[in-house]
Write a protein that holds these residues in place. Sequence first.
Motif, PDB file in Angstrom:
ATOM      1  N   SER A 375      86.014  51.495  43.313  1.00 33.69           N
ATOM      2  CA  SER A 375      86.785  52.689  43.668  1.00 33.69           C
ATOM      3  C   SER A 375      88.284  52.473  43.450  1.00 33.69           C
ATOM      4  N   ARG A 376      88.698  51.231  43.218  1.00 37.49           N
ATOM      5  CA  ARG A 376      90.111  50.961  42.956  1.00 37.49           C
ATOM      6  C   ARG A 376      90.326  50.925  41.439  1.00 37.49           C
ATOM      7  N   PRO A 377      91.206  51.755  40.887  1.00 38.20           N
ATOM      8  CA  PRO A 377      91.397  51.852  39.430  1.00 38.20           C
ATOM      9  C   PRO A 377      91.668  50.512  38.758  1.00 38.20           C
ATOM     10  N   ARG A 378      92.532  49.680  39.362  1.00 39.71           N
ATOM     11  CA  ARG A 378      92.856  48.400  38.735  1.00 39.71           C
ATOM     12  C   ARG A 378      91.618  47.493  38.685  1.00 39.71           C
ATOM     13  N   ASP A 379      90.879  47.442  39.783  1.00 41.19           N
ATOM     14  CA  ASP A 379      89.661  46.632  39.810  1.00 41.19           C
ATOM     15  C   ASP A 379      88.631  47.158  38.798  1.00 41.19           C
ATOM     16  N   LEU A 380      88.510  48.499  38.718  1.00 41.24           N
ATOM     17  CA  LEU A 380      87.558  49.100  37.781  1.00 41.24           C
ATOM     18  C   LEU A 380      87.917  48.747  36.334  1.00 41.24           C
ATOM     19  N   THR A 381      89.217  48.762  36.030  1.00 41.88           N
ATOM     20  CA  THR A 381      89.663  48.384  34.685  1.00 41.88           C
ATOM     21  C   THR A 381      89.289  46.944  34.375  1.00 41.88           C
ATOM     22  N   GLU A 382      89.538  46.048  35.348  1.00 45.33           N
ATOM     23  CA  GLU A 382      89.203  44.637  35.137  1.00 45.33           C
ATOM     24  C   GLU A 382      87.696  44.462  34.941  1.00 45.33           C
ATOM     25  N   MET A 383      86.906  45.168  35.738  1.00 41.42           N
ATOM     26  CA  MET A 383      85.449  45.060  35.624  1.00 41.42           C
ATOM     27  C   MET A 383      84.970  45.575  34.255  1.00 41.42           C
ATOM     28  N   THR A 384      85.558  46.671  33.809  1.00 44.88           N
ATOM     29  CA  THR A 384      85.168  47.233  32.511  1.00 44.88           C
ATOM     30  C   THR A 384      85.492  46.268  31.378  1.00 44.88           C
TER      31      THR A 384
END
Length: 395
Positions: A375-384
């Motif tokens: 749900s956190r944009p920065r974390d989602l970017t890293e995961m992607t």
Amino acid sequence: MGGRRPRTGNDWKLLARACAALLERLPELVDEHVRELHAYSPAYGRIIGYDQHRREAREAMRIGIEMISAPRASPRRDLEHAEWLGRRRAEQGLPLELMVHAYRLAGQQVWNALLEGATSDVRRLAVLMQAATMVWAAVDAQADTASEAYRATERELRRRTDEQLQALLDALLEGGRSPEVAARAAAGLDLPERGRYAVVVLRAGRRDLTHRRLTAEGLRFVWRMRTDCEIGVVSLAEDTGLDVLAELLEARCPGPGGISPVVRGLTELGRARRLAELALRTCPADAPAIVRLDRRLPGALVVSHPDLAALLVSEVLGALLDVDPADRAVLLETLDVWLDCEGSAGRAASRLYCHRNTVFNRLRRLEQLTSRSLSRPRDLTEMTLALDAYRLTAG
């Protein structure tokens, strides 16, 4: 115009005298011959030139007339000269039909001149009539020999030209930016020097070559085979976009493959090739897709820096790497499908053939193992990015 036939001594002497008389009129015959040819088609003068044509016609006629009365065992100098002339005319670029026309006209003019000199001599006329078949068979043989030499030379010249054009295109694809090379390639391949281009790179090992025959309005393909891949240079009309190219390739050309962004001019083909190769690297080895770089930029960023990609996998995925491989594959597939479904657990569940709560449970477990929140944009970017890195490099 020479030939081979048995003849009596007296017949041979009469024929020899007729040919000797004809040789004395050679300048007149040659002038008439060249004048008629240049009147028939301006291509003779444009390609050969009058003086040069006159010299070459004089030599050909002289040899042909001499061969008419030559002894039976004489070497066929007329055919040797016809072979030389056929090669020369192909190198000069004179159309084949005009070369053959010149042979036919020369034969007709020489024959008419022989008959003209025999009108008052019945015996000589009879000898000429007996020699008619031989003379015209010789003219046919000369024309055929010249034509064969012409076609062989034309094939060789075409092969050399193709090799030269391929070398020019290869130089541009390797990053050459020489305006002179680009201009020569454009002229030889009939491509715009400063037009819109994209480059397609297909992975090697393919047997289906139907893509070599791809055609579509607004697109033109030039293909080059390499040891590890096949490269297509695509010229695009001003109103033709990459969507048209991608749809055509996806329908007719099994992947994997990569498509570069559009570049301007042949001097940019080297950069386009590198970008198309980068797009190809975003495809897993068994993927059938033809992908565009502008639709794979995050993955391209990852594969272009292998060391950074490995660090991204280890730092972001963390403890996920230590779980059972089958379990890890299920979790990563769920994340991948959930991202493709734009974060919709319901749509992801339909594609994964499971309940939406199962999707939520798997995603929560991923968050626990990676210490990241989707749900956190920065974390989602890293995961992607880490998922791309795992699939394309470390995985």
